[in-house]
Design a protein around this motif. Sequence first.
Motif, short mmCIF file in Angstrom:
data_model
loop_
_atom_site.label_atom_id
_atom_site.label_comp_id
_atom_site.label_asym_id
_atom_site.label_seq_id
_atom_site.Cartn_x
_atom_site.Cartn_y
_atom_site.Cartn_z
N THR A 16 4.78 -4.84 5.77
CA THR A 16 4.33 -3.46 5.82
C THR A 16 4.91 -2.78 7.04
O THR A 16 5.31 -3.44 8.00
N VAL A 64 -6.24 -6.19 8.30
CA VAL A 64 -6.39 -7.27 7.32
C VAL A 64 -5.81 -8.62 7.73
O VAL A 64 -6.21 -9.65 7.17
N ARG A 117 -7.11 -2.70 0.97
CA ARG A 117 -7.21 -3.57 2.14
C ARG A 117 -8.38 -4.54 2.00
O ARG A 117 -8.28 -5.72 2.33
N GLU A 118 -9.50 -4.01 1.52
CA GLU A 118 -10.67 -4.88 1.32
C GLU A 118 -10.38 -5.94 0.27
O GLU A 118 -10.82 -7.08 0.39
N LYS A 166 -8.18 -8.60 1.89
CA LYS A 166 -9.00 -9.44 2.76
C LYS A 166 -9.84 -10.41 1.96
O LYS A 166 -10.00 -11.58 2.34
N THR A 178 0.81 -1.23 0.00
CA THR A 178 0.00 0.00 0.00
C THR A 178 0.83 1.27 0.00
O THR A 178 0.33 2.35 0.28
N GLU A 236 -2.66 -1.29 9.15
CA GLU A 236 -2.93 -2.18 8.03
C GLU A 236 -2.93 -3.64 8.49
O GLU A 236 -3.80 -4.43 8.09
#
Length: 298
Positions: free
Chosen positions: A185, A194, A169-170, A173, A157, A190
């Motif tokens: 990360t 997730v 993120r969605e 997931k 990200t 974050e």
Amino acid sequence: MSIKVEGLSKTYGNQKALNNISFTIDKPEIVGFLGPNGAGKSTMMKILTTYIDASEGLAEVNGFAVNTAPKQVQESVGYLPEHNPLYLDMYVKEYLTFNANIYKVDKQRIQEVITLTGLTPEAHKKIGQLSKGYRQRVGLANALLHDPEVLILDEPTTGLDPNQLVSIRELIKSIGKTKTVFLSTHIMQEVEAVCDRVIIINKGEIVTDKKLKDLQEGKDQIVVVEFDYRVEDAFLLRLPHVKSVKNTFGFVYEITFDTTLDMRPTVFDFAHDNELKILQLNQKFENLESLFRELTQN
């Protein structure tokens, strides 16, 4: 078992980037791989994706050893490296078509990953015209092209704005419901948003490997209380289960407790019994960032 690492070490000259690392990851699972700069995160990911060889130990992806079956590993892994390599003079769709031909995947998959990663508004542009966030999306789309069983994401990200962060993120997931996702990360929120599990590495060695829910359950409870005048720390240390007391500013104190019990009623009763007036009383828990600093500060 999607990823298996046993006794893995990597040495650069006299420097040991990884020292006897072992862990396994099952499918489906989203695992956050955390560590300070230079801890060995990218080195581990490069070994798992066959970019570099380990000095010692064993690493397998989807049952294939990275040192003896690199092609099979590459076919079953989608990889987004930290420094996303892209052909900036190519159009988004052109670039994905180029890679689809390499993977020998159906051309309809190109539009699927464009839609999946939110690239539709930018698909007609050259990659060099895109923002850093959209370039990350192109890299993620490319990693998903051949529908791999394992997705390895190194800082996925980076450069995304808050709205893009939520959508990516969605997406991660959603992917993690059926596939293995191994991501590194520096953004603790974050991981909490997730990941199912967290592996923290420091100076080439694993310092913790736990389910996220177990880490959250094990966190210290902090009660933030404001009185109407200054109170001595020693006085508050008489509370049950108390670990520490910190006067943050003015008449506000953070009282840390080593218990899962909600200590706010206890603090309230303590204040009442000792004729203290409470102006505010809140509860919070030690976050992952605090745990990270504690485990990697040495």
